[in-house]
Write a protein that holds these residues in place. Structure first.
Motif, PDB file in Angstrom:
ATOM      1  N   SER A 868      37.300  40.064  46.420  1.00  0.00           N
ATOM      2  CA  SER A 868      35.949  39.887  45.419  1.00  0.00           C
ATOM      3  C   SER A 868      36.146  39.669  44.005  1.00  0.00           C
ATOM      4  O   SER A 868      35.865  38.693  43.665  1.00  0.00           O
ATOM      5  CB  SER A 868      34.786  40.508  45.720  1.00  0.00           C
ATOM      6  N   CYS A 869      36.832  40.610  43.331  1.00  0.00           N
ATOM      7  CA  CYS A 869      37.063  40.767  41.844  1.00  0.00           C
ATOM      8  C   CYS A 869      38.335  39.567  41.729  1.00  0.00           C
ATOM      9  O   CYS A 869      38.377  38.681  40.614  1.00  0.00           O
ATOM     10  CB  CYS A 869      37.750  41.582  41.552  1.00  0.00           C
ATOM     11  N   CYS A 873      36.808  36.272  38.718  1.00  0.00           N
ATOM     12  CA  CYS A 873      37.026  36.204  38.384  1.00  0.00           C
ATOM     13  C   CYS A 873      38.088  33.983  37.584  1.00  0.00           C
ATOM     14  O   CYS A 873      37.704  33.822  38.241  1.00  0.00           O
ATOM     15  CB  CYS A 873      38.709  36.777  37.934  1.00  0.00           C
ATOM     16  N   ASN A 878      42.519  38.969  38.213  1.00  0.00           N
ATOM     17  CA  ASN A 878      42.808  39.989  39.076  1.00  0.00           C
ATOM     18  C   ASN A 878      43.504  39.410  40.287  1.00  0.00           C
ATOM     19  O   ASN A 878      43.219  38.147  40.718  1.00  0.00           O
ATOM     20  CB  ASN A 878      41.520  40.213  39.797  1.00  0.00           C
ATOM     21  N   HIS A 892      45.220  43.774  37.726  1.00  0.00           N
ATOM     22  CA  HIS A 892      44.291  43.270  36.798  1.00  0.00           C
ATOM     23  C   HIS A 892      45.736  42.600  35.644  1.00  0.00           C
ATOM     24  O   HIS A 892      46.286  43.602  34.860  1.00  0.00           O
ATOM     25  CB  HIS A 892      43.520  44.193  35.490  1.00  0.00           C
ATOM     26  N   CYS A 903      33.636  40.502  37.612  1.00  0.00           N
ATOM     27  CA  CYS A 903      34.038  40.988  38.510  1.00  0.00           C
ATOM     28  C   CYS A 903      33.522  42.492  39.288  1.00  0.00           C
ATOM     29  O   CYS A 903      33.150  43.015  40.256  1.00  0.00           O
ATOM     30  CB  CYS A 903      35.643  41.379  38.272  1.00  0.00           C
ATOM     31  N   CYS A 907      32.806  43.478  42.324  1.00  0.00           N
ATOM     32  CA  CYS A 907      32.653  43.915  43.353  1.00  0.00           C
ATOM     33  C   CYS A 907      31.941  45.049  44.007  1.00  0.00           C
ATOM     34  O   CYS A 907      30.814  45.758  43.600  1.00  0.00           O
ATOM     35  CB  CYS A 907      33.723  45.449  42.418  1.00  0.00           C
ATOM     36  N   PRO A 913      36.642  46.244  37.982  1.00  0.00           N
ATOM     37  CA  PRO A 913      37.707  46.072  37.826  1.00  0.00           C
ATOM     38  C   PRO A 913      38.196  45.706  36.698  1.00  0.00           C
ATOM     39  O   PRO A 913      39.525  46.184  37.044  1.00  0.00           O
ATOM     40  CB  PRO A 913      37.715  45.193  38.993  1.00  0.00           C
ATOM     41  N   TYR A 914      37.725  45.573  35.493  1.00  0.00           N
ATOM     42  CA  TYR A 914      38.642  45.206  34.697  1.00  0.00           C
ATOM     43  C   TYR A 914      38.619  46.159  34.007  1.00  0.00           C
ATOM     44  O   TYR A 914      39.893  45.885  33.337  1.00  0.00           O
ATOM     45  CB  TYR A 914      38.148  43.567  34.148  1.00  0.00           C
ATOM     46  N   LYS A 917      40.922  49.011  37.309  1.00  0.00           N
ATOM     47  CA  LYS A 917      41.992  48.384  37.810  1.00  0.00           C
ATOM     48  C   LYS A 917      43.302  49.136  37.349  1.00  0.00           C
ATOM     49  O   LYS A 917      43.657  48.701  36.285  1.00  0.00           O
ATOM     50  CB  LYS A 917      41.765  47.320  38.785  1.00  0.00           C
TER      51      LYS A 917
END
Length: 982
Positions: A868-869, A873, A878, A892, A903, A907, A913-914, A917
């Motif tokens: 999904s991330c 984006c 990502n 990332h 994101c 998530c 995530p930014y 990850k």
């Protein structure tokens, strides 16, 4: 990490595109290319193969945004607005995160965060790249798309050197170094395509959309548009703000659709362009455009300014878009179209998506641009489906807007399921766990289930019509598939990623299908397990769902069990209280048959012995699973009956008090009673609640069913007295929100009366604490004991521990009890081919699908492909990469990120995530500027790595101290994804 993005040089951009396409058959993560047919529409002296694309915003800021949109099917691009304030100066004014698109959309950013010269280069790079992609990959006519500039916000800035240079370059980029560089790179990379490359025009844009700040005077707007038409010779659209509708219209429409919580006052409505000033201005501009041989129209609409009240974004004001903007924008479109007899061209933005875009296009309103829909999971992948939907319609040049059609659409929008706010606040979509650095793919539905049911797997088995295998897998963790397949609270569906597409996968209904179609075969195959010879013996007090589940889990392991149930039949509250129109005795009996196949002894019709007596009889473990049978207290005079006793009497056929019925309470049991009263012949049935529907604790589904059945609702009242066929109530109002956001009811001093012969008290049901006190088990202030009691081997679960609990929570507690007894967790046995293939999972990403022959066709198989991330984006920062063993990981790419935060919204974990990850850095400054775990290539095979805050330099060809998984990921980037490093 810097909030300022780093544009990718054109050669690197094209290398990335071609390498990814060759390897993954995708471009910037978009795996569903749209290949246009022969149909086109004329606009601005150019042509477009589809009449839609991304609106000026996050999806048209960088070259890769635009390229991803084009590959997916967009052919009209409203480029992100440029203005005299840009770069670092503008970035300092934009607070991050700046996007919140989990339902309706909000943002607190406005124009490009690049420097204007950089923005120009991004648009030229995207222009040349899209031309080349069309030719190389057969996506359509290389001249079948249009770039529409967006400029703001005042004439002085637009006429200034910075924006004037931008406009001139977009009109003809032939003399610019970036256009010449792009053409040179293409010739070097594709030497056999010289003939085509030489045809790529330098005329990037012939049109512009004027964007002005709130409060801009009408004469300033007219001067800007006149300048662009008369002096720059550009086809011109003027973007209008929804404030042109007036405060009362906007407030009443949003309130009526459930958006009463959106806060705004009248100041923008008073300061912005007024309708009376707008109409004559637009007529003058239409005449000027016609005289100049240019097209003029309106862009409807700009985003809507609202106040930040719940810390939605880190600003004082934010801009609303998406589903809640659609009704306002269609009202604008209808009103203006009627004013101009449909002759004024309208470009549309404002909540357009797959579900309404065909209706807009049928009204001859186009081009249509979107922002919110591509910010949600599925992202740019949605564009192909939109293109395929529109290509089935008639393409014809613009002549006039269908006034009747847009008026009808604006009215229909106010009751459309995709635009009306849900009756209850949206449930939490995220899990509570943090995202792991590696191996993060997860099915959020499973995480939202108290028993961690293997949902994607049994749905996939049902898709394959392997119902026996599906039911066997379900009963690994859930021995009550009929009960949970019928009345489960299904919070798994709250977490389903498809909530962000259309509707959640019907998980509960699919479970019931598996139960109904797999039951006979599974039941035949069950055999009483061989008794364990370890001296363990369990007594289960209570034959409701939690007690039944405990007997199943222990019996499966060979532990002798006895269920003690004081009623004459097993089933507890589910059998004795929940109305038959919600679940049948037959369904309950089938689950009981599954349980009893595990060998449990049943003793009904008498209270259970005490703990001491049970231990004297040889029971080593005791599980209290009694239900919440004790009625709460409604201390008012009159004919007041407790809900549990009333429902129980009604279910066994006894005469119950009816007439005009008032049910006091807002939970699921209250909904059952109110609906049951109507079915039993009550003259009326009204739910009484001291807050509003929004704050009722009942599940949204139960509330909606009560509304559908015709139950009345009297909100914001507190009952005082029932007497002589009347219920007197105090009127309440909602006070300020408390720390949880719930608003406390406050008396107003007014009263109201309704016809009422019977008051059913559905407040505060609980377990009778006397049972525990008699056995020496302490309880808390609410009258409930702990899971592990003070007595050795004695446990409590379900209602007994939680108060009124869901069936599946009771099953979870039963599993916990079984784990304690067995000192082990039962290993789940998965049938072969119970997971979807990656190919099948990827094929479903982005496809909106309200219904299907089988819910397995709608399930996104997030256990196989989450990503999904990567979907959401805008900048494509990502990236999903494939490791040598076939697993996928998210990387990332720092230089492409502007920390918009989108994101983090989508998530499934409680993470961003930014930030969380593993990250690829492009420079030492970027590496040093963030705490992200990640790596920086140092040249050759050396990398600088940060893990958990510790920094080390590692040699990929020599001995290093990197964890195996991290080393593998870095090596994979070097060997297979070198284009990510630049």
């Amino acid at each position: 990490m810097s909030e300022l993005m780093t544009p990718i040089p054109f050669r690197e951009l094209m290398t990335w595109i071609t390498a990814e396409h060759q390897k993954e058959s995708s471009v910037f993560g978009v795996h569903r290319p749209y290949q246009a047919g022969m149909k086109t529409l004329p606009i601005f002296g150019e042509k477009i193969e589809t009449p839609f694309g991304p609106a000026a915003g996050p999806a048209t800021q960088l070259a890769q945004n635009i390229i991803a949109g084009y590959y997916g099917g967009a052919r009209f691009f409203e480029l992100k607005t440029v203005q005299k304030m840009d770069g670092a100066e503008l970035a300092a004014c934009v607070h991050k995160p700046c996007i919140l698109a989990n339902d309706e959309c909000y943002n607190c950013e406005w124009s490009t965060e690049l420097y204007v010269a950089q923005a120009f280069e991004e648009y030229v790079k995207a222009w040349c790249a899209c031309k080349m992609l069309a030719h190389l990959y057969g996506l359509g006519d290389p001249d079948g798309f249009v770039f529409n500039m967006s400029v703001g916000y005042d004439l002085e800035g637009i006429k200034g050197a910075k924006i004037d240079t931008f406009l001139n370059g977009m009109i003809d980029a032939s003399g610019t170094s970036i256009f010449q560089e792009c053409i040179a790179v293409l010739r070097q990379m594709f030497p056999g395509e010289e003939a085509f490359i030489s045809t790529i025009t330098s005329h990037v844009s012939r049109s512009v959309t004027v964007s002005t700040l709130h409060g801009c005077p009408p004469d300033e707007i007219e001067r800007i548009a006149s300048y662009l038409l008369a002096e720059k010779h550009l086809h011109t659209f003027v973007k209008c703000n929804p404030t042109i509708l007036g405060y009362q219209t906007a407030r009443s429409v949003l309130d009526s659709m459930g958006y009463d919580y959106i806060a705004f006052d009248e100041h923008h409505f008073k300061e912005d362009l007024q309708y009376a000033d707008a109409v004559p201005m637009f007529r003058r501009l239409m005449q000027l455009a016609a005289k100049s041989g240019l097209e003029f129209g309106l862009k409807l609409s700009n985003t809507f300014p609202v106040d930040v009240k719940q810390q939605e974004l880190p600003s004082e004001e934010m801009y609303m878009a998406g589903k809640s903007l659609f009704p306002l924008t269609t009202i604008m479109a209808a009103r203006i179209s009627k004013e101009f007899d449909g002759r004024l061209r309208l470009s549309y933005a404002g909540g357009a998506d797959y579900f309404n875009i065909d209706k807009l296009f049928a009204c001859n309103i186009w081009p249509i641009t979107m922002a919110t829909t591509e910010l949600k999971p599925g992202g740019y992948q949605r564009f192909k489906q939109i293109g395929e939907k529109l290509e089935k319609l008639c393409y014809k040049p613009f002549t006039s807007v269908d006034v009747d059609g847009i008026e009808a659409l604006s009215l229909a929008a106010r009751s459309d399921q995709y635009h009306v706010k849900a009756v209850k606040p949206l449930p939490r979509r995220k899990l509570y766990e943090k995202v792991p650095l590696l191996d993060c793919f997860t099915a959020p539905c499973e995480g939202g289930c108290p028993i961690q049911q293997d949902i994607p797997e049994y749905i996939e088995l049902c898709r394959q019509e392997r119902f026996e295998d599906a039911l066997r897998l379900i009963t690994e963790k859930n021995p009550l598939p009929f009960i949970t397949g019928t009345i489960c609270a299904h919070h798994c569906m709250d977490k389903c990623t498809r909530n962000f597409y259309d509707d959640p996968v019907q998980i509960r209904a699919t479970k019931l299908v598996a139960a109904e179609k797999g039951y006979d075969a599974v039941l035949r195959g069950l055999k009483v397990p061989v008794p364990a010879e370890n001296g363990v013996k369990a007594a289960i007090v209570g034959g409701g769902p939690s007690g039944l589940a405990a007997a199943y889990f222990l019996g499966r392991a060979g532990v002798p069990c006895t269920i003690f149930e004081k009623a004459d039949h097993l089933g507890g509250v589910v059998r004795q209280v929940i109305p038959g129109f919600r679940i049948s005795d037959e369904a309950i009996d089938k689950d009981i048959s599954l349980v009893l196949k595990m060998g449990a002894e049943v003793r009904c019709g008498a209270p259970a012995p005490s703990v001491a007596e049970l231990k004297a009889q040889g029971y080593t473990h005791i599980y209290f699973a009694v239900g919440a049978w004790k009625a709460g207290t409604l201390a008012i005079p009159g004919n007041v009956v407790p809900v549990i006793g009333w429902l129980r009497d009604l279910k066994v056929g006894k005469d119950v008090s009816l007439g005009h019925v008032a049910v006091v309470g807002g939970g699921n049991t209250a909904m059952d009673a109110a609906r049951a009263a109507l079915r039993a012949g009550a003259k009326s049935s009204t739910l009484i609640y001291r807050r509003t529907k929004k704050y009722m604790p009942a599940d949204a589904e139960e509330l909606e069913l009560a509304i559908a059945d015709g139950v009345g609702f009297l909100e914001l009242v507190a009952p005082v007295e029932q007497k002589d066929g009347t219920l007197l109530c105090k009127k309440m109002k909602l006070g300020e929100p408390d720390a949880s956001g719930r608003r406390a009811p406050v008396e107003t001093g007014e009263t109201v009366e309704i016809n009422c012969d019977t008051v059913i008290s559905a407040v505060g049901e609980k377990v009778d604490a006397q049972l525990f006190e008699d056995n020496g088990i302490p309880v808390d202030a609410g009258g409930t004991p702990a899971f592990r009691t003070n007595l050795d081997g004695v446990y409590c679960g379900g209602d007994a521990m939680r108060g009124p609990a869901t069936v599946v929570e009771g099953i979870a507690d039963a599993q916990g009890f079984a784990n304690e007894v067995l000192k082990a967790v039962h290993p789940t046995s998965f049938p072969v081919r119970s997971s979807a293939s990656r190919t099948d999972a990827v094929a479903k990403r982005g496809i909106l699908c309200e219904s299907a022959k089988c819910e397995g066709e709608r399930c996104l198989s997030c256990n196989v492909v989450c990503e999904s991330c990567a979907d959401v984006c805008p900048n494509r920062a990502n990236v999903s990469i494939e490791l040598p063993d076939g697993r996928r990981e998210i990387l990332h790419v720092d230089r492409m990120c502007n920390e918009c935060g989108n994101c983090a919204v989508f998530c499934p974990y409680d993470s961003a995530p930014y930030r969380d990850k593993f990250t690829l850095f492009h420079s030492r400054d970027d590496f040093d500027g963030t705490p992200n775990s990640g790596f920086l290539p140092l040249g050759g095979r050396k990398v600088l790595v940060r893990l958990d805050g510790n920094v080390l330099e590692a040699d990929l060809d020599g001995e290093n101290h990197l964890p195996k998984g991290i080393e593998c990921m870095i090596l994979t980037v070097y060997s297979k994804y070198g284009y990510l490093m630049g």
